[in-house]
Design a protein around this motif. Sequence first.
Motif, short mmCIF file in Angstrom:
data_model
loop_
_atom_site.label_atom_id
_atom_site.label_comp_id
_atom_site.label_asym_id
_atom_site.label_seq_id
_atom_site.Cartn_x
_atom_site.Cartn_y
_atom_site.Cartn_z
N CYS A 149 0.44 -0.99 -0.40
CA CYS A 149 0.04 0.37 -0.40
C CYS A 149 0.56 1.47 -0.23
N THR A 150 0.61 2.48 -0.59
CA THR A 150 1.65 3.32 -1.09
C THR A 150 1.14 3.83 0.38
N LYS A 151 -0.37 4.52 0.67
CA LYS A 151 -0.55 5.61 1.87
C LYS A 151 -2.32 4.92 2.80
N ALA A 152 -1.85 5.03 3.86
CA ALA A 152 -3.54 4.28 4.51
C ALA A 152 -3.80 4.86 5.21
N THR A 153 -5.16 5.93 5.73
CA THR A 153 -5.79 6.03 6.65
C THR A 153 -6.54 5.12 7.37
N PHE A 154 -7.17 5.44 8.37
CA PHE A 154 -7.71 4.51 9.00
C PHE A 154 -9.36 5.19 10.51
N ARG A 155 -10.23 4.82 10.41
CA ARG A 155 -11.42 5.24 10.94
C ARG A 155 -10.92 5.33 12.95
N ASP A 156 -10.11 4.20 13.21
CA ASP A 156 -10.40 4.63 14.49
C ASP A 156 -8.45 3.86 14.53
N GLU A 157 -7.63 4.50 15.99
CA GLU A 157 -6.76 3.98 15.98
C GLU A 157 -6.52 2.52 16.30
N GLU A 158 -7.03 2.09 16.60
CA GLU A 158 -6.82 0.91 16.96
C GLU A 158 -6.41 -0.31 15.71
N SER A 159 -7.60 0.00 14.63
CA SER A 159 -7.48 -0.39 13.29
C SER A 159 -5.68 -0.04 12.89
N LEU A 160 -5.40 1.16 13.12
CA LEU A 160 -4.20 1.83 12.09
C LEU A 160 -2.70 1.25 13.58
N LYS A 161 -3.34 0.62 13.88
CA LYS A 161 -2.42 0.43 14.88
C LYS A 161 -1.71 -1.49 14.49
N GLU A 162 -3.20 -2.04 14.02
CA GLU A 162 -2.77 -3.51 13.14
C GLU A 162 -2.36 -3.50 12.36
N PHE A 163 -3.05 -2.04 11.45
CA PHE A 163 -2.69 -2.50 9.89
C PHE A 163 -0.26 -1.94 10.10
N LYS A 164 -0.31 -0.91 11.41
CA LYS A 164 1.54 -1.52 11.28
C LYS A 164 2.07 -2.66 11.50
N ALA A 165 1.50 -2.86 12.21
CA ALA A 165 2.25 -3.85 12.49
C ALA A 165 2.74 -5.41 11.51
N TYR A 166 2.14 -5.08 10.54
CA TYR A 166 1.67 -5.48 8.92
C TYR A 166 2.77 -5.05 8.19
N ALA A 167 2.99 -3.96 8.09
CA ALA A 167 3.14 -2.84 7.23
C ALA A 167 3.78 -1.40 7.82
N PRO A 168 4.51 -1.72 8.96
CA PRO A 168 5.03 -0.20 9.65
C PRO A 168 6.12 0.70 8.65
N LYS A 365 -12.58 15.48 9.52
CA LYS A 365 -10.95 15.07 8.73
C LYS A 365 -10.91 14.53 7.29
N VAL A 366 -12.64 13.94 6.46
CA VAL A 366 -12.74 12.99 5.76
C VAL A 366 -12.17 13.93 4.73
N TYR A 367 -12.80 15.22 5.10
CA TYR A 367 -12.51 16.21 3.30
C TYR A 367 -10.44 16.15 3.71
N GLU A 368 -10.29 16.54 5.48
CA GLU A 368 -8.38 15.91 4.96
C GLU A 368 -7.87 14.90 3.83
N THR A 369 -8.52 13.21 4.54
CA THR A 369 -8.24 11.89 4.05
C THR A 369 -8.64 12.73 2.25
N ALA A 370 -9.93 12.77 2.07
CA ALA A 370 -9.66 13.06 0.61
C ALA A 370 -8.45 14.23 0.21
N LYS A 371 -8.06 15.24 0.80
CA LYS A 371 -7.06 15.96 -0.23
C LYS A 371 -6.21 16.07 -0.39
N MET A 372 -5.55 14.37 1.08
CA MET A 372 -4.89 13.45 1.47
C MET A 372 -4.53 12.35 -0.01
N ALA A 373 -5.07 11.64 -0.70
CA ALA A 373 -5.85 11.34 -1.55
C ALA A 373 -5.35 11.86 -2.77
N LEU A 374 -6.24 12.83 -3.20
CA LEU A 374 -5.35 13.46 -4.81
C LEU A 374 -3.86 14.23 -4.19
#
Length: 374
Positions: A149-168, A365-374
Amino acid sequence: CSSDLIYSKMEEKEKKKPKILMYGYFGAGNTGDEAILEVETKILRELNPNIEISAFIHDEERAKELNIKPYDFKNILEILPAIEECDLIISGGGGLFQDISGSWNVLYYGLMMYLGNITKKPVFAFGQGFGPVTTKEGISYLKQLLPLCTKATFRDEESLKEFKAYAPNVPCYFTADPAFAYEKGNAERGKKLLEKIGVKDINKKIVYFGIREFKNLDYKIIAEGINKWYNSLEDKNIIFIIIPFQFCFDENICKNVSELLTFENYLSGKVKVPQIMDLYAVDNCELIFSTRLHGVILGSVANKCCMAISYNDKVKRICDILTAPYIKLDGINSDKICDLLNDTWKNRKEICQREYDIAKKQKEKVYETAKMAL
């Protein structure tokens, strides 16, 4: 001459419309995923009106509604050309990376990251939920595919932590679920929908209820708890409207609960996300009680008091963000449901305001995520 050629190429590049390819559980009638698809296409177009959006989607009619070019997610002859044609791949949100429904789920959505990698197309994860992944196969797929994955955003902190464990090494951020940026509904349309459902007195206080099938969820206990709560009320000027948030999966259990309730209630039948928001917009909507995560999110967006039964961690995580009242499915009984309803009902105005204030910040935050994607 070389200068003219350079300017000609620059103009050609400027005229070219950026192409975004989205993938997720789209077009299958799931309220949350349909809300996510609508929000992301709307915001991305607001930020860049020139973009062209395509998606792997189950329903071509749904794609036409949103002016999206559809591709068949099951057809390898369409998947590869779709990726070749795009400039950016967006993993569209929701709980895609879980193996409750099978490890193939993880494999399919992870393969999109692999295909993006080999075709040198960036892959952006937009406000994802993550997990649970418990099978050996699922964990193996995550280890191999998530680092692509190039860049990732998550809706909750637990999801982010779990993702980081696989893709630090993948840049990742805690943002918000895209559905927080859904638009409020229209109260007048909501009243007409209530009449269509068959509600005799649309001025009564309304409680919307949504329930889904889950292996340890006993609908008889749910109905018993709701009946106990209603019987304990002094003011019984209340009706229940039961909404199957994913009709093909929720219809039967919603019907079963409806038949066991001892007071006035109505089954909405099949409704789309905009219609749900119109129902929520009705002024006398007092409470939204859901087992579906996005029933709670959309309710908070509509400035209504929300509460939940958490059948797994993803519901709990969103309730924690919203500070929404909930009980876990494990160890549930009718008394716990009755107590939760009583406490929430008594404090619904305060809870409603608190949840709505948080939902507004999530929308930013959703709008900031969309800007990040573009």
